[in-house]
Design a protein around this motif. Sequence first.
Motif, PDB file in Angstrom:
ATOM      1  N   THR A 123       0.837  -1.082   0.005  1.00  0.00           N
ATOM      2  CA  THR A 123       0.046   0.122   0.089  1.00  0.00           C
ATOM      3  C   THR A 123       0.706   1.264   0.058  1.00  0.00           C
ATOM      4  O   THR A 123       0.614   2.255  -0.520  1.00  0.00           O
ATOM      5  N   ALA A 124       1.919   1.132   0.592  1.00  0.00           N
ATOM      6  CA  ALA A 124       3.033   2.402   0.786  1.00  0.00           C
ATOM      7  C   ALA A 124       3.510   2.648  -0.614  1.00  0.00           C
ATOM      8  O   ALA A 124       3.628   3.852  -0.881  1.00  0.00           O
ATOM      9  N   ARG A 125       3.833   1.574  -1.256  1.00  0.00           N
ATOM     10  CA  ARG A 125       4.558   1.813  -2.551  1.00  0.00           C
ATOM     11  C   ARG A 125       3.461   2.241  -3.524  1.00  0.00           C
ATOM     12  O   ARG A 125       3.813   3.141  -4.401  1.00  0.00           O
ATOM     13  N   HIS A 126       2.095   1.800  -3.525  1.00  0.00           N
ATOM     14  CA  HIS A 126       1.204   2.262  -4.494  1.00  0.00           C
ATOM     15  C   HIS A 126       0.902   3.665  -4.123  1.00  0.00           C
ATOM     16  O   HIS A 126       0.524   4.467  -4.929  1.00  0.00           O
ATOM     17  N   HIS A 127       1.001   4.000  -2.861  1.00  0.00           N
ATOM     18  CA  HIS A 127       0.659   5.259  -2.361  1.00  0.00           C
ATOM     19  C   HIS A 127       1.677   6.412  -2.966  1.00  0.00           C
ATOM     20  O   HIS A 127       1.202   7.460  -3.445  1.00  0.00           O
ATOM     21  N   PHE A 128       2.806   5.695  -2.996  1.00  0.00           N
ATOM     22  CA  PHE A 128       3.870   6.763  -3.499  1.00  0.00           C
ATOM     23  C   PHE A 128       3.824   6.778  -5.086  1.00  0.00           C
ATOM     24  O   PHE A 128       3.681   8.189  -5.435  1.00  0.00           O
ATOM     25  N   LYS A 129       3.277   5.814  -5.697  1.00  0.00           N
ATOM     26  CA  LYS A 129       3.133   5.936  -7.140  1.00  0.00           C
ATOM     27  C   LYS A 129       1.904   6.697  -7.563  1.00  0.00           C
ATOM     28  O   LYS A 129       2.165   7.447  -8.517  1.00  0.00           O
ATOM     29  N   ASN A 130       0.937   6.840  -6.677  1.00  0.00           N
ATOM     30  CA  ASN A 130      -0.228   7.580  -7.169  1.00  0.00           C
ATOM     31  C   ASN A 130       0.011   9.105  -6.646  1.00  0.00           C
ATOM     32  O   ASN A 130      -0.599   9.992  -7.442  1.00  0.00           O
ATOM     33  N   PHE A 131       0.555   9.399  -5.574  1.00  0.00           N
ATOM     34  CA  PHE A 131       0.598  10.711  -4.948  1.00  0.00           C
ATOM     35  C   PHE A 131       1.926  11.273  -4.928  1.00  0.00           C
ATOM     36  O   PHE A 131       2.013  12.530  -4.537  1.00  0.00           O
ATOM     37  N   GLY A 132       2.942  10.314  -5.177  1.00  0.00           N
ATOM     38  CA  GLY A 132       4.346  10.868  -5.099  1.00  0.00           C
ATOM     39  C   GLY A 132       4.707  11.458  -3.641  1.00  0.00           C
ATOM     40  O   GLY A 132       5.769  12.046  -3.619  1.00  0.00           O
ATOM     41  N   LYS A 133       4.112  11.011  -2.845  1.00  0.00           N
ATOM     42  CA  LYS A 133       4.350  11.251  -1.354  1.00  0.00           C
ATOM     43  C   LYS A 133       4.698   9.828  -0.459  1.00  0.00           C
ATOM     44  O   LYS A 133       3.975   8.681  -0.717  1.00  0.00           O
ATOM     45  N   SER A 134       5.139  10.036   0.813  1.00  0.00           N
ATOM     46  CA  SER A 134       5.208   8.698   1.700  1.00  0.00           C
ATOM     47  C   SER A 134       3.794   8.656   2.452  1.00  0.00           C
ATOM     48  O   SER A 134       3.020   9.383   2.643  1.00  0.00           O
ATOM     49  N   LEU A 135       3.448   7.271   2.444  1.00  0.00           N
ATOM     50  CA  LEU A 135       2.222   6.900   3.217  1.00  0.00           C
ATOM     51  C   LEU A 135       2.090   7.469   4.716  1.00  0.00           C
ATOM     52  O   LEU A 135       3.142   6.956   5.290  1.00  0.00           O
ATOM     53  N   PRO A 136       1.217   8.351   4.921  1.00  0.00           N
ATOM     54  CA  PRO A 136       1.422   8.684   6.681  1.00  0.00           C
ATOM     55  C   PRO A 136       0.679   7.654   7.478  1.00  0.00           C
ATOM     56  O   PRO A 136      -0.264   7.010   6.966  1.00  0.00           O
ATOM     57  N   LEU A 137       1.444   7.483   8.569  1.00  0.00           N
ATOM     58  CA  LEU A 137       0.932   6.274   9.673  1.00  0.00           C
ATOM     59  C   LEU A 137       0.540   6.996  10.741  1.00  0.00           C
ATOM     60  O   LEU A 137       1.281   7.939  11.254  1.00  0.00           O
ATOM     61  N   SER A 138      -0.422   6.647  11.385  1.00  0.00           N
ATOM     62  CA  SER A 138      -0.743   7.171  12.873  1.00  0.00           C
ATOM     63  C   SER A 138      -0.856   5.912  13.870  1.00  0.00           C
ATOM     64  O   SER A 138      -1.260   4.942  13.175  1.00  0.00           O
ATOM     65  N   PHE A 139      -0.603   5.893  14.953  1.00  0.00           N
ATOM     66  CA  PHE A 139      -0.378   4.948  15.872  1.00  0.00           C
ATOM     67  C   PHE A 139      -1.152   5.139  17.103  1.00  0.00           C
ATOM     68  O   PHE A 139      -1.229   6.361  17.596  1.00  0.00           O
ATOM     69  N   ALA A 140      -1.673   4.128  17.784  1.00  0.00           N
ATOM     70  CA  ALA A 140      -2.290   4.628  19.081  1.00  0.00           C
ATOM     71  C   ALA A 140      -1.515   4.782  20.048  1.00  0.00           C
ATOM     72  O   ALA A 140      -1.753   5.591  20.970  1.00  0.00           O
ATOM     73  N   MET A 154       6.986   5.365   3.696  1.00  0.00           N
ATOM     74  CA  MET A 154       5.930   5.807   4.421  1.00  0.00           C
ATOM     75  C   MET A 154       6.535   6.314   5.763  1.00  0.00           C
ATOM     76  O   MET A 154       7.973   6.565   5.771  1.00  0.00           O
ATOM     77  N   ARG A 155       5.729   7.154   6.517  1.00  0.00           N
ATOM     78  CA  ARG A 155       6.085   7.971   7.477  1.00  0.00           C
ATOM     79  C   ARG A 155       5.433   8.228   8.513  1.00  0.00           C
ATOM     80  O   ARG A 155       4.050   7.824   8.577  1.00  0.00           O
ATOM     81  N   ALA A 156       5.791   8.239   9.901  1.00  0.00           N
ATOM     82  CA  ALA A 156       4.761   8.510  10.999  1.00  0.00           C
ATOM     83  C   ALA A 156       4.507   9.871  11.314  1.00  0.00           C
ATOM     84  O   ALA A 156       5.335  10.717  11.219  1.00  0.00           O
ATOM     85  N   ARG A 157       3.118  10.066  11.503  1.00  0.00           N
ATOM     86  CA  ARG A 157       2.821  11.468  11.832  1.00  0.00           C
ATOM     87  C   ARG A 157       3.509  11.939  13.044  1.00  0.00           C
ATOM     88  O   ARG A 157       3.282  11.237  14.090  1.00  0.00           O
TER      89      ARG A 157
END
Length: 441
Positions: A123-140, A154-157
Amino acid sequence: MVKTILYDGLNLSLQKGTGVATYTRGLIQTVRGLGYQTGIVHSVQSKLPRNPALREVVLFDDNSNRKLGPVALGKRWARRRVGAPFGVTPTHVELTGTVILKSLQGNVLDSDYLYANNDLFATARHHFKNFGKSLPLSFAHKPDLLHCTYPIPMRARKALNVCTIHDLVPLRLPYLTEDNKRYHYKMLKHLVKSVDHIVTVSETSRQDIIRFLGVEESRITNTYQAVHVPLELREKSQDVAEDEIAGIFNLDWKKYFLFFGAFEPKKNLSRLVEAYLSAKVDYPLIIVGAPGWKGDQTQLLIEDDRFRFFLQQDNRIIPGRRIHRFDFVSYNLLVSLIRGARSVLFPSLYEGFGLPVLESMQLGTPVLTSTEGSVPEIAGDAALLIDPYNTQSLRNAVRALANDQDLCDHLAELGPAQAAQFSPERYQQKIATLYDDLLGS
């Protein structure tokens, strides 16, 4: 307040590890020794259930070879197509004790937090292909830092983000890997600009990254790696190790050559096999590694009936043939195989670090390796270095190791001292400095 560092689980296999998996395990163990809290972010093939016990079961389910049905494949295609435009929140997985983990010791790391998400890394790889940015991740539980141990977009917010780039093999030797080079280059250029810091594992790789990706020197740190074969395996009596390789493999102590590692073009196995066969030495060649991309031709050469050993029903090697390959052996047995080898042969075309070289040296086994990539700075003067592109030089070196006992004794003596330059203690100091500088500890 204790700070938390999360790591990706991209290469943390439950069965067969990789060099990056070894790096990730060593890094996490080192960081826990420094007093940080740690967590691992995994990708799983199916959606995580709400039931806590089932979540744990799904996380440790070895479903790597399971085929998805048409509905699941359709959902995965749609998910990758969209690419999670608003980011994802990986699910926190608590260990309830449902899964018995004793047989996974060494593969399952002690960590304070475990997270998982369906198809996360794709999903992170396809997010970059689609949007040119790292996939944002949120954690509990908000981490202070996310350290990706392999280039993943991918990156942690609301946290610092660090990425390890082990080497630039896909760019410097594009014919040796199957990566999509356009994607890989764009993704690396994005990462080196967007993350807070870059880590690498040799000075060779550091200079490559500075030169070819335009990274400022202050934004990249070479930590090297640590070599640490467990003490109980290093100090296992020679009698026990001899019995293992004789009883399981039907091999004699110090009377065979060994190659172990990934079965891929950059490992230079085709030239190694050709050089070994033309050297006409008495010692068999044992290869431990499974075929990967473009491994078919080398596999055919290895398995030619003129050269390979045959197996009896009890899986013991029948003497009289010259080459045999094992897809996989346990780490305990691999250490015994390394210790018992006349020499480890590792003529790689390019390595970001070259951990097999140091592991062999630490165990006092002579090493033949390459003048290319980072290996010379890792091996120093304690290995027999050859031009990996020159089959004749490789053949002559194999002959020398087979016939010159003084050479083998000299290399066996130098190896442990060179390996000690990459001790866990020195590595811990480098990692402590890295994270202290980033987190202000």
